[in-house]
Write a protein that holds these residues in place. Sequence first.
Motif, PDB file in Angstrom:
ATOM      1  N   LEU A 419       0.829  -1.200   0.000  1.00 14.09           N
ATOM      2  CA  LEU A 419       0.000   0.000   0.000  1.00 14.09           C
ATOM      3  C   LEU A 419       0.868   1.258   0.000  1.00 14.09           C
ATOM      4  CD1 LEU A 419      -2.695   1.516   0.265  1.00 14.09           C
ATOM      5  CD2 LEU A 419      -2.572   1.121   2.755  1.00 14.09           C
ATOM      6  N   LYS A 420       1.896   1.263   0.825  1.00 13.91           N
ATOM      7  CA  LYS A 420       2.801   2.406   0.885  1.00 13.91           C
ATOM      8  C   LYS A 420       3.485   2.650  -0.480  1.00 13.91           C
ATOM      9  CE  LYS A 420       5.487   5.561   2.761  1.00 13.91           C
ATOM     10  NZ  LYS A 420       4.960   6.892   3.145  1.00 13.91           N
ATOM     11  N   GLU A 421       3.929   1.559  -1.117  1.00 10.25           N
ATOM     12  CA  GLU A 421       4.590   1.696  -2.419  1.00 10.25           C
ATOM     13  C   GLU A 421       3.630   2.234  -3.470  1.00 10.25           C
ATOM     14  OE1 GLU A 421       6.087  -2.171  -3.231  1.00 10.25           O
ATOM     15  OE2 GLU A 421       7.678  -2.072  -1.717  1.00 10.25           O
ATOM     16  N   TRP A 422       2.388   1.750  -3.459  1.00 14.23           N
ATOM     17  CA  TRP A 422       1.421   2.189  -4.458  1.00 14.23           C
ATOM     18  C   TRP A 422       1.039   3.667  -4.242  1.00 14.23           C
ATOM     19  CZ3 TRP A 422      -2.356  -2.617  -4.609  1.00 14.23           C
ATOM     20  CH2 TRP A 422      -1.708  -3.678  -5.255  1.00 14.23           C
ATOM     21  N   ILE A 423       0.971   4.060  -2.992  1.00 15.16           N
ATOM     22  CA  ILE A 423       0.678   5.476  -2.722  1.00 15.16           C
ATOM     23  C   ILE A 423       1.802   6.351  -3.264  1.00 15.16           C
ATOM     24  CG2 ILE A 423       0.445   7.188  -0.878  1.00 15.16           C
ATOM     25  CD1 ILE A 423      -1.018   5.055   0.769  1.00 15.16           C
ATOM     26  N   GLU A 424       3.029   5.958  -3.030  1.00 14.64           N
ATOM     27  CA  GLU A 424       4.180   6.756  -3.456  1.00 14.64           C
ATOM     28  C   GLU A 424       4.402   6.701  -4.977  1.00 14.64           C
ATOM     29  OE1 GLU A 424       7.478   5.392  -1.167  1.00 14.64           O
ATOM     30  OE2 GLU A 424       6.945   6.586   0.605  1.00 14.64           O
ATOM     31  N   ASP A 425       4.236   5.493  -5.566  1.00 13.41           N
ATOM     32  CA  ASP A 425       4.565   5.312  -6.988  1.00 13.41           C
ATOM     33  C   ASP A 425       3.423   5.690  -7.915  1.00 13.41           C
ATOM     34  OD1 ASP A 425       6.963   4.387  -6.051  1.00 13.41           O
ATOM     35  OD2 ASP A 425       6.493   2.259  -6.325  1.00 13.41           O
ATOM     36  N   PHE A 426       2.154   5.483  -7.465  1.00 11.77           N
ATOM     37  CA  PHE A 426       1.024   5.682  -8.378  1.00 11.77           C
ATOM     38  C   PHE A 426       0.000   6.687  -7.844  1.00 11.77           C
ATOM     39  CE2 PHE A 426       2.620   1.345  -8.974  1.00 11.77           C
ATOM     40  CZ  PHE A 426       2.963   1.376 -10.319  1.00 11.77           C
ATOM     41  N   GLY A 427       0.277   7.253  -6.673  1.00 14.32           N
ATOM     42  CA  GLY A 427      -0.706   8.176  -6.103  1.00 14.32           C
ATOM     43  C   GLY A 427      -1.998   7.459  -5.745  1.00 14.32           C
ATOM     44  N   PHE A 428      -1.905   6.182  -5.399  1.00 16.08           N
ATOM     45  CA  PHE A 428      -3.084   5.361  -5.091  1.00 16.08           C
ATOM     46  C   PHE A 428      -3.796   5.913  -3.858  1.00 16.08           C
ATOM     47  CE2 PHE A 428      -4.780   1.487  -2.879  1.00 16.08           C
ATOM     48  CZ  PHE A 428      -5.803   1.216  -3.775  1.00 16.08           C
ATOM     49  N   ASP A 429      -5.103   6.101  -3.991  1.00 16.55           N
ATOM     50  CA  ASP A 429      -5.889   6.633  -2.874  1.00 16.55           C
ATOM     51  C   ASP A 429      -7.061   5.709  -2.542  1.00 16.55           C
ATOM     52  OD1 ASP A 429      -6.367   8.506  -0.882  1.00 16.55           O
ATOM     53  OD2 ASP A 429      -7.892   9.513  -2.094  1.00 16.55           O
ATOM     54  N   GLN A 590      -0.226  -2.537 -13.283  1.00 15.31           N
ATOM     55  CA  GLN A 590      -0.611  -2.119 -14.636  1.00 15.31           C
ATOM     56  C   GLN A 590      -1.943  -1.366 -14.588  1.00 15.31           C
ATOM     57  OE1 GLN A 590      -0.401  -5.240 -17.609  1.00 15.31           O
ATOM     58  NE2 GLN A 590       1.267  -6.254 -16.504  1.00 15.31           N
ATOM     59  N   ILE A 591      -2.866  -1.848 -13.749  1.00 16.36           N
ATOM     60  CA  ILE A 591      -4.146  -1.155 -13.583  1.00 16.36           C
ATOM     61  C   ILE A 591      -3.917   0.208 -12.941  1.00 16.36           C
ATOM     62  CG2 ILE A 591      -6.397  -1.224 -12.423  1.00 16.36           C
ATOM     63  CD1 ILE A 591      -6.317  -4.231 -12.624  1.00 16.36           C
ATOM     64  N   LEU A 592      -3.079   0.230 -11.923  1.00 20.75           N
ATOM     65  CA  LEU A 592      -2.796   1.488 -11.248  1.00 20.75           C
ATOM     66  C   LEU A 592      -2.092   2.476 -12.182  1.00 20.75           C
ATOM     67  CD1 LEU A 592      -1.589   0.133  -7.782  1.00 20.75           C
ATOM     68  CD2 LEU A 592      -3.795   1.147  -8.326  1.00 20.75           C
ATOM     69  N   GLY A 593      -1.448   1.926 -13.217  1.00 16.20           N
ATOM     70  CA  GLY A 593      -0.788   2.786 -14.186  1.00 16.20           C
ATOM     71  C   GLY A 593      -1.747   3.422 -15.168  1.00 16.20           C
ATOM     72  N   GLY A 594      -3.047   3.060 -15.097  1.00 15.04           N
ATOM     73  CA  GLY A 594      -4.035   3.716 -15.939  1.00 15.04           C
ATOM     74  C   GLY A 594      -4.794   2.801 -16.856  1.00 15.04           C
ATOM     75  N   ASN A 595      -4.417   1.524 -16.972  1.00 14.94           N
ATOM     76  CA  ASN A 595      -5.082   0.607 -17.890  1.00 14.94           C
ATOM     77  C   ASN A 595      -6.204  -0.131 -17.148  1.00 14.94           C
ATOM     78  OD1 ASN A 595      -5.849  -1.043 -19.929  1.00 14.94           O
ATOM     79  ND2 ASN A 595      -3.850  -1.990 -20.246  1.00 14.94           N
ATOM     80  N   TYR A 596      -7.320   0.583 -16.858  1.00 15.20           N
ATOM     81  CA  TYR A 596      -8.442  -0.017 -16.136  1.00 15.20           C
ATOM     82  C   TYR A 596      -9.120  -1.110 -16.941  1.00 15.20           C
ATOM     83  CZ  TYR A 596      -8.026   3.796 -12.786  1.00 15.20           C
ATOM     84  OH  TYR A 596      -7.567   4.677 -11.840  1.00 15.20           O
TER      85      TYR A 596
END
Length: 602
Positions: A419-429, A590-596
């Motif tokens: 979760l921490k990595e995704w928040i930092e790398d992809f702005g995951f909220d 890949q989804i977090l990168g924008g490919n929903y």
Amino acid sequence: MKDRDYKEVLENTSTPVVVLISNEGDFSEENSSKKIPTESDFKTSFSVHFVNETFVKTYGDLVQVGFTTEQCVERLSKEVEWYKMACACTETGELQETTFYSTICSAWLRINMSSTKNGFIIIAIVNVSKDKEREQQLLRQNLRLAALTDELSSSREELKSKLENITFLNEQLEHMAYHDGMTNLCNRQKFKMDFEHWLEHSKAKNEKFGLILLDLDNMKLINDAQGHGEGDEIICHAAEILKRFKKDDLRVYRYGGDEFIVMMRNIISQDTILNAGDLLLEVMNEEGIDFSGGIAICPDDGDNYSDLLKYADMAMFEAKRKGKNDVCFFQSIMRERFMEKIAIQTKLNTAVNENLFQLYYQPQFDVATNKLRGFEALLRWYDEDTGWISPEQFIPIAEETRLVIPLGDWILERAIKTLKEWIEDFGFDGIMSVNVSPVQLKKQTFLYDLISLVKKYNIPTKNLEIEITEGVFIDNKNEVIDLLKQIRELGIGLSLDDFGTGYSSLSYLQMLPITTLKIDKSFIANITDAGGVEANITDSIISMVTKMGLDTIAEGVEKREQLDILKKINCKNIQGFLKGKPMPKERCEQILGGNYELADHL
């Protein structure tokens, strides 16, 4: 007769004679009023006046003229009561006689004592025959034998009493060794002895006997809620019920804890022992006691102690698995499951120690907007020999062996780190939902460990969700609710999984500090059936919990038709193969990168 005349007469006699004379006067009739001397007087007031030649020849100088009475006693015998004899002579004038054995002379002697008017006391000492000596010795021997006989008789009675006490003590010790102290039923040791005896009989007579292993249901709940005293009373009550069924062909035992064994022989068919089990269940239920029972028959299922007991135990657990308060027969498939369980348990230990597990993540989507809500972290295990092992197989074993605690700690930290990595790398909220086992949640340091991980990775608590099942409320419900409230106060979400498959009701939900309700896939699977009730039930659940302010997630959505109905009844979120299977971290990114749209093809 004068003094000289006495001497002449006594000197010529062949009998040893000693004449005593009083030093203080005589005890003749003329002086009869004089006080009779005491024993001390007697010893000092008489002395030897004359000893004849026969005495000297016989005894030598044992007694000499001038000796006091005390000296005579010392020389001849201390056993003779000189004082009483002398007094009797002076008082009555009668002859006094006594026989005694003189250790000084080593001979039996007889004394004749008489008195004269002028105060002399004549003592004639006569040797007694050897026969008399032997008679006396035999008498003493007989007396000793009689005393010894009495002593032996007394010892025999004492020994008999001791033997009776020992026998009673042995009986008590044997009873203690083979009986349960609390219920007074025969115990496990006695069961094993009886089993071996019945086994020999069974083989010799070609007869069948069987076991019913009984385990009282929900005893942990009773002990925790009402105390062990109440639990013990139920165990004793169950024992008293079982005692009513005891007879020659049916015996009952307390195996340990809340487990009992009924052993029954002369079994003609399975119905024989099944009827007994059903009757036991009926009587127990009538008196407020539930139990799960497993039946195994010898020799059909096994012909030794450990196997038959193990198979009865497997059947009992099958009864519990099916809902408790029932009796089941052992079947070979149970043995196969057991062997699979043992194999998985062995592999599980290795997998935990060597960290052979993986975390997959299944996406959750908003029904109305199709936006990503978040991910549920799911444990996966690939074994090189077996292949993929389902969580439904290994999670219950991990909980049973408490390996789920270190495994759960690893899952929680790995998910929070991701979760921490995704928040930092992809702005995951979005939400990272992590399953927590009831066993792990009850760990005393769970809250402390959770707070430590949040601080370590410095994550926003609003992005973390702890997912629990209804099983956490089985034990210590109030304590669990307090813990959940503390977790919620941290800002962490709480999701209740598998709603509708366990104990919960809609009114019960009001007590829980949860934020999300997950509707079990068993409702979703049949939600599209015409005339089915699942759609109506799901609609009612969603309507009620939405009004309570809870979020909803429908699990197991695999068809477009299911999604359409969920939209109509305003289900907030969905999770299932229709929108995305569980996937490794890399594919999620890949989804977090924008490919929903990728999720539709996973």
